[in-house]
Write a protein that holds these residues in place. Structure first.
Motif, PDB file in Angstrom:
ATOM      1  N   ARG A 173      -5.393   6.582   8.387  1.00 52.99           N
ATOM      2  CA  ARG A 173      -4.751   7.292   7.278  1.00 52.99           C
ATOM      3  C   ARG A 173      -5.155   6.668   5.954  1.00 52.99           C
ATOM      4  O   ARG A 173      -5.410   5.469   5.871  1.00 52.99           O
ATOM      5  CB  ARG A 173      -3.236   7.245   7.437  1.00 52.99           C
ATOM      6  CG  ARG A 173      -2.741   8.067   8.613  1.00 52.99           C
ATOM      7  CD  ARG A 173      -1.248   7.974   8.702  1.00 52.99           C
ATOM      8  NE  ARG A 173      -0.894   6.571   8.934  1.00 52.99           N
ATOM      9  CZ  ARG A 173      -0.022   6.159   9.827  1.00 52.99           C
ATOM     10  NH1 ARG A 173       0.613   7.023  10.569  1.00 52.99           N
ATOM     11  NH2 ARG A 173       0.233   4.878   9.977  1.00 52.99           N
TER      12      ARG A 173
ATOM     13  N   ARG B 285       0.848  -1.183   0.000  1.00 53.18           N
ATOM     14  CA  ARG B 285       0.000   0.000   0.000  1.00 53.18           C
ATOM     15  C   ARG B 285       0.883   1.232   0.000  1.00 53.18           C
ATOM     16  O   ARG B 285       1.991   1.218   0.535  1.00 53.18           O
ATOM     17  CB  ARG B 285      -0.899   0.025   1.236  1.00 53.18           C
ATOM     18  CG  ARG B 285      -1.907  -1.081   1.272  1.00 53.18           C
ATOM     19  CD  ARG B 285      -2.890  -0.883   0.191  1.00 53.18           C
ATOM     20  NE  ARG B 285      -4.008  -1.815   0.333  1.00 53.18           N
ATOM     21  CZ  ARG B 285      -4.919  -1.936  -0.592  1.00 53.18           C
ATOM     22  NH1 ARG B 285      -4.874  -1.218  -1.667  1.00 53.18           N
ATOM     23  NH2 ARG B 285      -5.905  -2.772  -0.424  1.00 53.18           N
TER      24      ARG B 285
ATOM     25  N   ARG C 254      -8.752   3.236   4.248  1.00 51.66           N
ATOM     26  CA  ARG C 254      -8.181   3.722   5.501  1.00 51.66           C
ATOM     27  C   ARG C 254      -7.471   2.563   6.188  1.00 51.66           C
ATOM     28  O   ARG C 254      -7.989   1.447   6.243  1.00 51.66           O
ATOM     29  CB  ARG C 254      -9.268   4.273   6.421  1.00 51.66           C
ATOM     30  CG  ARG C 254     -10.045   5.419   5.807  1.00 51.66           C
ATOM     31  CD  ARG C 254      -9.555   6.694   6.356  1.00 51.66           C
ATOM     32  NE  ARG C 254     -10.272   7.810   5.705  1.00 51.66           N
ATOM     33  CZ  ARG C 254      -9.784   9.008   5.659  1.00 51.66           C
ATOM     34  NH1 ARG C 254      -8.625   9.275   6.210  1.00 51.66           N
ATOM     35  NH2 ARG C 254     -10.442   9.969   5.069  1.00 51.66           N
ATOM     36  N   ASP C 255      -6.269   2.831   6.713  1.00 50.81           N
ATOM     37  CA  ASP C 255      -5.569   1.795   7.460  1.00 50.81           C
ATOM     38  C   ASP C 255      -6.066   1.790   8.897  1.00 50.81           C
ATOM     39  O   ASP C 255      -7.020   2.494   9.247  1.00 50.81           O
ATOM     40  CB  ASP C 255      -4.049   1.970   7.375  1.00 50.81           C
ATOM     41  CG  ASP C 255      -3.559   3.264   8.008  1.00 50.81           C
ATOM     42  OD1 ASP C 255      -4.376   4.020   8.571  1.00 50.81           O
ATOM     43  OD2 ASP C 255      -2.348   3.523   7.934  1.00 50.81           O
TER      44      ASP C 255
ATOM     45  N   ARG D 103      -5.990  14.053  -2.077  1.00 51.96           N
ATOM     46  CA  ARG D 103      -7.134  13.867  -1.172  1.00 51.96           C
ATOM     47  C   ARG D 103      -8.440  14.336  -1.828  1.00 51.96           C
ATOM     48  O   ARG D 103      -9.493  13.726  -1.652  1.00 51.96           O
ATOM     49  CB  ARG D 103      -6.902  14.619   0.130  1.00 51.96           C
ATOM     50  CG  ARG D 103      -5.866  13.983   1.018  1.00 51.96           C
ATOM     51  CD  ARG D 103      -5.724  14.731   2.343  1.00 51.96           C
ATOM     52  NE  ARG D 103      -4.538  14.309   3.041  1.00 51.96           N
ATOM     53  CZ  ARG D 103      -3.349  14.918   2.969  1.00 51.96           C
ATOM     54  NH1 ARG D 103      -3.216  16.013   2.246  1.00 51.96           N
ATOM     55  NH2 ARG D 103      -2.329  14.451   3.634  1.00 51.96           N
TER      56      ARG D 103
ATOM     57  N   SER E 223       1.227   5.465   0.798  1.00 48.85           N
ATOM     58  CA  SER E 223       0.679   6.575   1.576  1.00 48.85           C
ATOM     59  C   SER E 223       0.315   7.723   0.649  1.00 48.85           C
ATOM     60  O   SER E 223       0.683   7.741  -0.534  1.00 48.85           O
ATOM     61  CB  SER E 223       1.711   7.049   2.602  1.00 48.85           C
ATOM     62  OG  SER E 223       2.804   7.644   1.934  1.00 48.85           O
ATOM     63  N   VAL E 224      -0.384   8.711   1.195  1.00 44.12           N
ATOM     64  CA  VAL E 224      -0.757   9.894   0.418  1.00 44.12           C
ATOM     65  C   VAL E 224       0.498  10.601  -0.088  1.00 44.12           C
ATOM     66  O   VAL E 224       0.564  11.010  -1.257  1.00 44.12           O
ATOM     67  CB  VAL E 224      -1.619  10.862   1.265  1.00 44.12           C
ATOM     68  CG1 VAL E 224      -1.839  12.164   0.536  1.00 44.12           C
ATOM     69  CG2 VAL E 224      -2.940  10.236   1.619  1.00 44.12           C
ATOM     70  N   ASP E 225       1.494  10.744   0.779  1.00 44.49           N
ATOM     71  CA  ASP E 225       2.719  11.435   0.374  1.00 44.49           C
ATOM     72  C   ASP E 225       3.453  10.700  -0.740  1.00 44.49           C
ATOM     73  O   ASP E 225       3.958  11.318  -1.675  1.00 44.49           O
ATOM     74  CB  ASP E 225       3.638  11.619   1.580  1.00 44.49           C
ATOM     75  CG  ASP E 225       3.053  12.580   2.599  1.00 44.49           C
ATOM     76  OD1 ASP E 225       2.313  13.502   2.184  1.00 44.49           O
ATOM     77  OD2 ASP E 225       3.317  12.403   3.798  1.00 44.49           O
ATOM     78  N   THR E 226       3.489   9.376  -0.665  1.00 46.42           N
ATOM     79  CA  THR E 226       4.160   8.595  -1.703  1.00 46.42           C
ATOM     80  C   THR E 226       3.424   8.716  -3.027  1.00 46.42           C
ATOM     81  O   THR E 226       4.042   8.915  -4.074  1.00 46.42           O
ATOM     82  CB  THR E 226       4.250   7.116  -1.282  1.00 46.42           C
ATOM     83  OG1 THR E 226       4.927   7.035  -0.039  1.00 46.42           O
ATOM     84  CG2 THR E 226       4.979   6.291  -2.316  1.00 46.42           C
TER      85      THR E 226
ATOM     86  N   VAL F 270      -4.630   5.013   2.473  1.00 44.47           N
ATOM     87  CA  VAL F 270      -3.646   4.169   1.802  1.00 44.47           C
ATOM     88  C   VAL F 270      -4.186   3.827   0.421  1.00 44.47           C
ATOM     89  O   VAL F 270      -5.391   3.695   0.219  1.00 44.47           O
ATOM     90  CB  VAL F 270      -3.310   2.891   2.600  1.00 44.47           C
ATOM     91  CG1 VAL F 270      -2.535   3.226   3.849  1.00 44.47           C
ATOM     92  CG2 VAL F 270      -4.551   2.099   2.923  1.00 44.47           C
TER      93      VAL F 270
END
Length: 135
Positions: free
Chosen positions: A77, A42, A72-73, A60, A44-47, A79
């Protein structure tokens, strides 16, 4: 709108969830315990933002508009699947190349996915359409 295989984590079945997004056990699932044999990667938003060249807030917003799927994890957050940067690149190409608004991009993405499924079904039957694929 879904851009990932349905039921991938539940063996082909769609899992039910309560209002908080937590899975709900049904009577058929009462004795069945399932574990992933391989951890699902998975992002992240930043990745996803870094790989797609977008601001995390825009990523987002695309999730809120339904243009890219996210979950959501355990900590709440967002994913993403590993295909999310490619989906976001497609959204950006449609936006800049065809000057579409985001609501119409969702429709175009659904139609393109449907065309891909229909062409795959034709190929599986051994028949081809008369013209080559336009994509």
């Amino acid at each position: 709108m879904s851009h990932r295989p349905s039921g991938a984590a539940t063996g082909g079945r769609t899992a039910r969830a309560d209002a908080g997004g937590r899975p709900v056990r049904t009577s058929a699932d009462a004795t069945a315990v399932r574990y992933a044999l391989v951890p699902v990667p998975r992002l992240s938003v930043d990745t996803v933002a870094r790989r797609s060249g977008l601001h995390p807030d825009l990523v987002r917003r695309f999730v809120a508009l339904g243009l890219v799927d996210a979950e959501r994890d355990a900590s709440g957050r967002l994913v993403f699947d590993t295909t999310a940067p490619a989906v976001l690149a497609r959204v950006q190409r449609l936006r800049s190349g065809l000057c579409l608004n985001y609501a119409s991009i969702g429709l175009v993405l659904d139609l393109l996915d449907r065309i891909s499924l229909l062409e795959a079904a034709l190929r599986a039957r051994g028949r081809r359409s008369d013209s080559p694929p336009w994509t």
